[in-house]
Design an enzyme around this catalytic site. Sequence first.
Site, short mmCIF file in Angstrom:
data_model
loop_
_atom_site.label_atom_id
_atom_site.label_comp_id
_atom_site.label_asym_id
_atom_site.label_seq_id
_atom_site.Cartn_x
_atom_site.Cartn_y
_atom_site.Cartn_z
N ASP A 217 3.44 -9.93 -28.97
CA ASP A 217 4.39 -8.77 -28.76
C ASP A 217 3.40 -7.40 -28.61
O ASP A 217 3.83 -6.56 -27.83
CB ASP A 217 5.25 -8.79 -29.82
CG ASP A 217 6.48 -7.52 -29.55
OD1 ASP A 217 7.09 -7.71 -28.46
OD2 ASP A 217 6.56 -6.68 -30.54
N LYS A 221 3.15 -4.61 -25.11
CA LYS A 221 3.55 -3.31 -25.36
C LYS A 221 2.39 -2.41 -24.64
O LYS A 221 2.60 -1.41 -24.12
CB LYS A 221 3.85 -2.91 -26.74
CG LYS A 221 5.16 -3.21 -27.23
CD LYS A 221 5.64 -3.14 -28.62
CE LYS A 221 6.84 -3.58 -29.01
NZ LYS A 221 6.98 -3.91 -30.39
#
Length: 357
Positions: A217, A221
């Site tokens: 994750d 980003k």
Amino acid sequence: MKKVNIILFGVGNVGSTLIDQFLKIRSRWTAESGIRLNIPVIANSGKALFMPKGIGENWKEDFDKNAEAYKLEDILEFSQKHQLENPVAIDATVSKDLVLDYPKLVQNGFHLVAANKVANTLSDEFYYGLRRELEKHKKHFYYETNVGAGLPIVQTVQGLHQAGEKVIRIRGVFSGSLSFIFNTFSESEGEFSEVLKQAGDLGYTEPDAREDLSGNDVGRKLLILARELQLKKEFKEVKIQSLIPEKLNGKTSTEDFQNRISELDEIFEKRKKNQKKNHVLRYVGELKVGRGSLEAKLISAPRESALGQIKGADNIFEIYTESYGEQPLVIQGAGAGAAVTARGVVCDVLKLSQRLN
Ligand SMILES: NC(=O)c1ccc[n+]([C@@H]2O[C@H](COP(=O)([O-])OP(=O)(O)OC[C@H]3O[C@@H](n4cnc5c(N)ncnc54)[C@H](OP(=O)(O)O)[C@@H]3O)[C@@H](O)[C@H]2O)c1
């Protein structure tokens, strides 16, 4: 008066909070900004509720009673038939299939707002293809909540870049769950597995905590921010340090992993002990623009530093640019949660609406 029609995909945590926020704010938008907000369609993965005049306070009961099985084409036809002005498709799902339909939505007159990160982390080909389609059809795409939830990260990085400011490096804690885990573990006497369990009980981690511990994750980003700075990167080029030992990865089921989390204790205890005095562990993302390197990793930071001082499940983003020099621009605060994320989506819709004629 400008009418804006919301087609909401995903009525989960973020989607349902978003509906409540829209219903509360819409009379103020009408009075203050001349925007009339209507929500004629809300959908989950199987069913959609169609109400040409828009949903109201009883939307949950209406959805339970009247939602029907649907295909994307039904929504496109509905939009045509009712001549919906300024339709905006909001993606509050985790679906890749819906993302693959974004070009079709744009071709059919929809603007896009996404909390879902998938569209910005697929291949370069999809990423730029979608942008070409948006340009061709003069449609807008907002996705502020892809990084840092409600924190203004994407717009800040976009703004600096577009204004000609040279962004040199972006570093920070980009994951709420990993923030909580290492902020708590660094200060506690307890075992790593106890902290991990606590993070799960508080709803910070995914049902399988390996999704958080994989670092993917954070990697996604980083990729989203890198692309804002026009770096041509793919997800596979992000160097990601996974925190899952190999023996607990791969074929181990979620339940097996859960039963064996104490096997992580020794690894992280050693990591904690082997630090310099007054240092704490932090899982960071780092983008070095000049080198084009994107890296997610566990580091040891001085307790007194900005990274070392974050608390709870906060995110922190340090943006180093030419003008800011050695003292970065810092944005810090809650980087997850339905309320702040939904508010970020509301802000996106407002900005988009203000750009419409
Ligand atoms: N929660 C946060 O703090 C946060 C922060 C930033 C960004 N986000 C992003 O926001 C998005 C939503 O998160 P969430 O926490 O609200 O997730 P969630 O509670 O799991 O809700 C997801 C919703 O999407 C629906 N859905 C799945 N596939 C769909 C499809 N093809 N078409 C229409 N609906 C579909 C699901 O419906 P079913 O019930 O029928 O499966 C469910 O209603 C995610 O992409 C997440 O990464 C969340």
